[in-house]
Design a protein around this motif. Structure first.
Motif, PDB file in Angstrom:
ATOM      1  N   SER A 134       4.701  18.053  26.586  1.00 32.17           N
ATOM      2  CA  SER A 134       3.928  18.075  25.899  1.00 32.17           C
ATOM      3  C   SER A 134       4.046  17.659  24.394  1.00 32.17           C
ATOM      4  CB  SER A 134       2.394  18.332  25.384  1.00 32.17           C
ATOM      5  OG  SER A 134       1.609  17.786  24.416  1.00 32.17           O
ATOM      6  N   GLU A 150       7.237  15.632  24.603  1.00 31.00           N
ATOM      7  CA  GLU A 150       6.569  13.539  25.022  1.00 31.00           C
ATOM      8  C   GLU A 150       6.241  13.120  24.138  1.00 31.00           C
ATOM      9  OE1 GLU A 150       5.429  14.674  29.198  1.00 31.00           O
ATOM     10  OE2 GLU A 150       7.752  14.684  29.670  1.00 31.00           O
ATOM     11  N   THR A 151       5.021  13.663  22.976  1.00 37.57           N
ATOM     12  CA  THR A 151       4.723  13.205  21.916  1.00 37.57           C
ATOM     13  C   THR A 151       5.270  12.655  21.399  1.00 37.57           C
ATOM     14  OG1 THR A 151       2.342  14.178  23.241  1.00 37.57           O
ATOM     15  CG2 THR A 151       2.296  13.630  21.343  1.00 37.57           C
ATOM     16  N   SER A 152       6.262  13.946  20.856  1.00 36.45           N
ATOM     17  CA  SER A 152       7.137  13.502  19.312  1.00 36.45           C
ATOM     18  C   SER A 152       8.121  12.255  19.803  1.00 36.45           C
ATOM     19  CB  SER A 152       7.421  14.566  19.738  1.00 36.45           C
ATOM     20  OG  SER A 152       6.716  15.820  19.428  1.00 36.45           O
ATOM     21  N   ILE A 208       5.166   8.829  19.990  1.00 30.84           N
ATOM     22  CA  ILE A 208       4.781   8.449  18.451  1.00 30.84           C
ATOM     23  C   ILE A 208       5.919   8.058  17.193  1.00 30.84           C
ATOM     24  CG2 ILE A 208       5.001  10.632  17.158  1.00 30.84           C
ATOM     25  CD1 ILE A 208       1.925  10.364  16.300  1.00 30.84           C
TER      26      ILE A 208
END
Length: 168
Positions: A29, A32-34, A37
């Protein structure tokens, strides 16, 4: 559980190669979020200011530095860049008039990167745009308590990474 539910669950497990522990799922998570964004911030910043995120970060570091300048080695370390990659980026930004490479006033053998007046102006405008993007993409996802927790978690990860042995 129906056969269809079992099949779907089995397919999801076979596709998730990261792992199923809470830490493995948290890593996935985070990773993938890094990435998403960073991609969104990069595209928005470049479309509105012409700067890449790495350009913005370099200008930010110089804007915060005493005298708006840093030795190239220290700048490379703070940017987490190789010296050659930093040299390329500094040359590119210098070509746009946003910074200059100068002799280090304290050590004539070293070079510093110095933010120019134009660089300060461009950075000030870009920071307003960048702050707006952060407020749109990041702030709505967290309340203040979660933000404090996230910062503590990131600081713990940073400490672990910076104190870990380097690979051979």
């Amino acid at each position: 559980m129906t056969a269809e539910d079992s099949s779907t669950s089995s397919q999801q497990r076979s596709r998730d190669l990261t792992g199923f522990s809470p830490k493995a799922k948290a890593w996935r998570s985070f990773f993938e979020t890094s990435a998403i964004i960073s991609d969104r911030m990069e595209k928005r910043l470049q479309a509105t200011t012409g700067l890449k995120l790495s350009d913005y970060n370099l200008l930010l570091i110089l804007a915060e530095a005493p005298g708006k300048q840093l030795r190239m080695g220290e700048l490379a370390e703070r940017m987490v860049f190789s010296p050659s990659r930093l040299s390329y980026q500094v040359k590119s930004l210098a070509g746009r008039g946003l910074l200059e490479r100068c002799m280090d006033p304290h050590d004539k053998r070293g070079m510093t990167a110095c933010l120019t007046e134009e660089g300060s102006t461009v950075f000030a405008a870009a920071s307003k745009v960048h702050a707006q993007h952060i407020r749109q993409l990041f702030h709505p996802a967290l309340d203040d308590a979660q933000a404090v927790q996230l910062r503590q978690i990131c600081e713990a990860i940073y400490h672990t990474v910076t104190t870990a042995d380097e690979p051979c």
